[in-house]
Design a protein around this motif. Structure first.
Motif, PDB file in Angstrom:
ATOM      1  N   THR A 195       3.227   9.345  -0.290  1.00  0.00           N
ATOM      2  CA  THR A 195       3.900  10.203   0.680  1.00  0.00           C
ATOM      3  C   THR A 195       3.009  10.570   1.864  1.00  0.00           C
ATOM      4  OG1 THR A 195       3.254  12.164  -0.601  1.00  0.00           O
ATOM      5  CG2 THR A 195       5.413  11.205  -1.073  1.00  0.00           C
ATOM      6  N   ASN A 196       1.711  10.478   1.685  1.00  0.00           N
ATOM      7  CA  ASN A 196       0.785  10.894   2.732  1.00  0.00           C
ATOM      8  C   ASN A 196       0.593   9.759   3.742  1.00  0.00           C
ATOM      9  OD1 ASN A 196      -1.377  11.726   4.297  1.00  0.00           O
ATOM     10  ND2 ASN A 196      -2.567  12.494   2.572  1.00  0.00           N
ATOM     11  N   SER A 197       1.067   9.954   4.959  1.00  0.00           N
ATOM     12  CA  SER A 197       0.978   8.899   5.964  1.00  0.00           C
ATOM     13  C   SER A 197      -0.450   8.696   6.470  1.00  0.00           C
ATOM     14  CB  SER A 197       1.909   9.224   7.135  1.00  0.00           C
ATOM     15  OG  SER A 197       1.572  10.485   7.685  1.00  0.00           O
ATOM     16  N   MET A 198      -1.352   9.571   6.074  1.00  0.00           N
ATOM     17  CA  MET A 198      -2.750   9.417   6.480  1.00  0.00           C
ATOM     18  C   MET A 198      -3.502   8.431   5.582  1.00  0.00           C
ATOM     19  SD  MET A 198      -2.968  11.273   9.094  1.00  0.00           S
ATOM     20  CE  MET A 198      -4.743  11.340   9.370  1.00  0.00           C
ATOM     21  N   PHE A 199      -2.920   8.092   4.453  1.00  0.00           N
ATOM     22  CA  PHE A 199      -3.567   7.109   3.573  1.00  0.00           C
ATOM     23  C   PHE A 199      -3.621   5.763   4.283  1.00  0.00           C
ATOM     24  CE2 PHE A 199      -4.209   9.880   0.327  1.00  0.00           C
ATOM     25  CZ  PHE A 199      -3.142  10.200  -0.493  1.00  0.00           C
ATOM     26  N   ASP A 200      -4.797   5.138   4.275  1.00  0.00           N
ATOM     27  CA  ASP A 200      -4.877   3.828   4.907  1.00  0.00           C
ATOM     28  C   ASP A 200      -5.682   2.827   4.092  1.00  0.00           C
ATOM     29  OD1 ASP A 200      -7.354   4.743   7.453  1.00  0.00           O
ATOM     30  OD2 ASP A 200      -7.367   4.845   5.269  1.00  0.00           O
ATOM     31  N   TYR A 201      -6.001   3.189   2.874  1.00  0.00           N
ATOM     32  CA  TYR A 201      -6.708   2.253   2.001  1.00  0.00           C
ATOM     33  C   TYR A 201      -6.178   2.471   0.605  1.00  0.00           C
ATOM     34  CZ  TYR A 201     -10.592  -0.704   0.533  1.00  0.00           C
ATOM     35  OH  TYR A 201     -11.341  -1.732   0.054  1.00  0.00           O
ATOM     36  N   LYS A 245       6.151   3.041   2.758  1.00  0.00           N
ATOM     37  CA  LYS A 245       5.098   3.733   2.012  1.00  0.00           C
ATOM     38  C   LYS A 245       5.117   3.260   0.551  1.00  0.00           C
ATOM     39  CE  LYS A 245       4.605   7.931   4.787  1.00  0.00           C
ATOM     40  NZ  LYS A 245       5.718   7.756   5.735  1.00  0.00           N
ATOM     41  N   HIS A 246       5.039   1.969   0.410  1.00  0.00           N
ATOM     42  CA  HIS A 246       5.166   1.368  -0.915  1.00  0.00           C
ATOM     43  C   HIS A 246       4.174   0.228  -1.056  1.00  0.00           C
ATOM     44  CE1 HIS A 246       7.245  -0.144  -4.525  1.00  0.00           C
ATOM     45  NE2 HIS A 246       7.033  -1.337  -4.019  1.00  0.00           N
ATOM     46  N   LEU A 247       3.563   0.149  -2.223  1.00  0.00           N
ATOM     47  CA  LEU A 247       2.755  -1.016  -2.520  1.00  0.00           C
ATOM     48  C   LEU A 247       3.060  -1.504  -3.919  1.00  0.00           C
ATOM     49  CD1 LEU A 247      -0.959  -0.125  -3.254  1.00  0.00           C
ATOM     50  CD2 LEU A 247       0.623   1.642  -2.595  1.00  0.00           C
ATOM     51  N   SER A 248       2.762  -2.772  -4.130  1.00  0.00           N
ATOM     52  CA  SER A 248       3.020  -3.354  -5.445  1.00  0.00           C
ATOM     53  C   SER A 248       1.881  -4.284  -5.819  1.00  0.00           C
ATOM     54  CB  SER A 248       4.365  -4.086  -5.460  1.00  0.00           C
ATOM     55  OG  SER A 248       4.369  -5.137  -4.524  1.00  0.00           O
ATOM     56  N   LEU A 249       1.683  -4.413  -7.105  1.00  0.00           N
ATOM     57  CA  LEU A 249       0.694  -5.330  -7.665  1.00  0.00           C
ATOM     58  C   LEU A 249       1.439  -6.397  -8.448  1.00  0.00           C
ATOM     59  CD1 LEU A 249      -2.293  -6.046  -8.368  1.00  0.00           C
ATOM     60  CD2 LEU A 249      -2.003  -4.608 -10.401  1.00  0.00           C
ATOM     61  N   HIS A 250       1.178  -7.658  -8.097  1.00  0.00           N
ATOM     62  CA  HIS A 250       1.790  -8.772  -8.804  1.00  0.00           C
ATOM     63  C   HIS A 250       0.718  -9.486  -9.613  1.00  0.00           C
ATOM     64  CE1 HIS A 250       5.574  -9.252  -6.085  1.00  0.00           C
ATOM     65  NE2 HIS A 250       5.149  -8.000  -6.107  1.00  0.00           N
ATOM     66  N   ALA A 286      -5.189   5.855  -3.581  1.00  0.00           N
ATOM     67  CA  ALA A 286      -5.158   5.792  -2.125  1.00  0.00           C
ATOM     68  C   ALA A 286      -6.213   6.719  -1.538  1.00  0.00           C
ATOM     69  CB  ALA A 286      -3.775   6.198  -1.617  1.00  0.00           C
ATOM     70  N   SER A 287      -6.652   6.387  -0.331  1.00  0.00           N
ATOM     71  CA  SER A 287      -7.593   7.262   0.365  1.00  0.00           C
ATOM     72  C   SER A 287      -7.312   7.250   1.859  1.00  0.00           C
ATOM     73  CB  SER A 287      -9.039   6.846   0.102  1.00  0.00           C
ATOM     74  OG  SER A 287      -9.355   5.655   0.762  1.00  0.00           O
ATOM     75  N   GLU A 288      -7.831   8.266   2.533  1.00  0.00           N
ATOM     76  CA  GLU A 288      -7.650   8.375   3.976  1.00  0.00           C
ATOM     77  C   GLU A 288      -8.807   7.697   4.711  1.00  0.00           C
ATOM     78  OE1 GLU A 288      -6.834  12.312   5.335  1.00  0.00           O
ATOM     79  OE2 GLU A 288      -5.637  12.796   3.561  1.00  0.00           O
ATOM     80  N   SER A 289      -8.633   7.519   5.964  1.00  0.00           N
ATOM     81  CA  SER A 289      -9.614   6.847   6.808  1.00  0.00           C
ATOM     82  C   SER A 289     -10.981   7.495   6.675  1.00  0.00           C
ATOM     83  CB  SER A 289      -9.157   6.909   8.260  1.00  0.00           C
ATOM     84  OG  SER A 289     -10.072   6.251   9.092  1.00  0.00           O
ATOM     85  N   GLY A 290     -12.003   6.653   6.645  1.00  0.00           N
ATOM     86  CA  GLY A 290     -13.358   7.179   6.530  1.00  0.00           C
ATOM     87  C   GLY A 290     -13.862   7.174   5.113  1.00  0.00           C
ATOM     88  N   GLY A 291     -13.008   6.800   4.215  1.00  0.00           N
ATOM     89  CA  GLY A 291     -13.486   6.666   2.854  1.00  0.00           C
ATOM     90  C   GLY A 291     -13.236   7.854   1.977  1.00  0.00           C
ATOM     91  N   GLY A 292     -14.028   7.952   0.945  1.00  0.00           N
ATOM     92  CA  GLY A 292     -13.683   8.854  -0.149  1.00  0.00           C
ATOM     93  C   GLY A 292     -14.321  10.198  -0.114  1.00  0.00           C
ATOM     94  N   ALA A 293     -14.352  10.886   1.017  1.00  0.00           N
ATOM     95  CA  ALA A 293     -14.925  12.229   1.036  1.00  0.00           C
ATOM     96  C   ALA A 293     -14.208  13.134   0.052  1.00  0.00           C
ATOM     97  CB  ALA A 293     -14.853  12.823   2.438  1.00  0.00           C
ATOM     98  N   ASP A 294     -12.896  13.005   0.005  1.00  0.00           N
ATOM     99  CA  ASP A 294     -12.104  13.789  -0.925  1.00  0.00           C
ATOM    100  C   ASP A 294     -11.791  13.018  -2.185  1.00  0.00           C
ATOM    101  OD1 ASP A 294     -10.114  15.566   1.558  1.00  0.00           O
ATOM    102  OD2 ASP A 294     -12.132  15.859   0.786  1.00  0.00           O
TER     103      ASP A 294
END
Lengths: 113, 114
Positions: B26-32, B71-76, B92-100
């Protein structure tokens, strides 16, 4: 083997007690993360340390604390334990602040009775 | 509020067939985005990842697809093998990596039947 070492693997303790979980990150990794996995729950982020400094806090209770030492190993201290604290506690590490992929240890099973 | 959701707690697939594991965020800031695999009594093991600048990443039998608009991903996993039986976590994580740290779903238990 991820290279992340956690001790102890299993721990049983009584309510009200305090325990310390230990983590050695992969060689060269500066970041250490702690996660909690309870029954029916995913992995909940607790806290992140980078090179000895706290970087981010997640859903960590005030009864819990952590630190990262100069040799980069980390300890998670859990005090005034309650039955609901029984969970699998994972440590993970990666090379630095901006790393995306993190590598997990095998976890420490804590049972509070 | 869960930001990463895996709506199927379990999935049973026959050996040799394709396994498709789904994840919504749901978080549109996720990019990885990452997938981890976990066997009982072991820690999660990194499997495959994808950046939001791509829509597909492949590694051997494993392919991850990303649909940013949904906002969907799948693993095949093709073909599925008995050793693939495990719990799979989407993260999932936001830009800049895993600070959180990474935000994880609750996992899907994949069972490969002979």
């Amino acid at each position: 083997d991820s290279g992340v070492t956690q001790t102890p693997k299993h721990l049983i303790t009584a309510t009200g007690q305090r325990v310390t979980l230990r983590c050695s990150p992969r060689s060269g990794d500066l970041s250490v993360y702690w996660y909690q996995q309870s029954l029916d729950q995913g992995l909940q982020f607790l806290i992140h340390y980078y090179n000895g400094e706290e970087r981010a806090k997640g859903n960590i209770l005030e009864r819990f604390s952590a630190q990262q030492f100069p040799d980069l190993h980390s300890e998670l201290n859990l005090s005034s334990l309650e039955l609901g604290d029984s969970a699998l506690y994972f440590c993970a590490s990666n090379e630095g602040y901006s790393g995306n992929t993190i590598y997990f240890g095998e976890g420490s099973w804590l049972t509070v009775v | 509020d869960q930001q990463v959701k895996q709506n199927s707690p379990s999935l049973s697939v026959q050996e040799g067939r394709i396994s498709i594991l789904n994840c919504d965020y749901t978080n549109s800031m996720f990019d990885y985005f990452l997938w981890y695999k976990k066997y009982p009594a072991e820690g999660p093991t990194f499997l495959i990842s994808i950046s939001s600048i791509k829509d597909k990443n492949e590694d051997g039998r494993f392919t991850v697809f990303l649909n940013k608009s949904a906002k969907h991903l799948s693993l095949h996993i093709v073909p599925s093998q008995p050793g693939d039986s495990a719990v799979y976590f989407c993260a999932a994580s936001e830009s800049g990596g895993g600070a959180d740290g990474l935000t994880f779903g609750k996992g899907t238990h994949l069972i490969i039947q002979p």
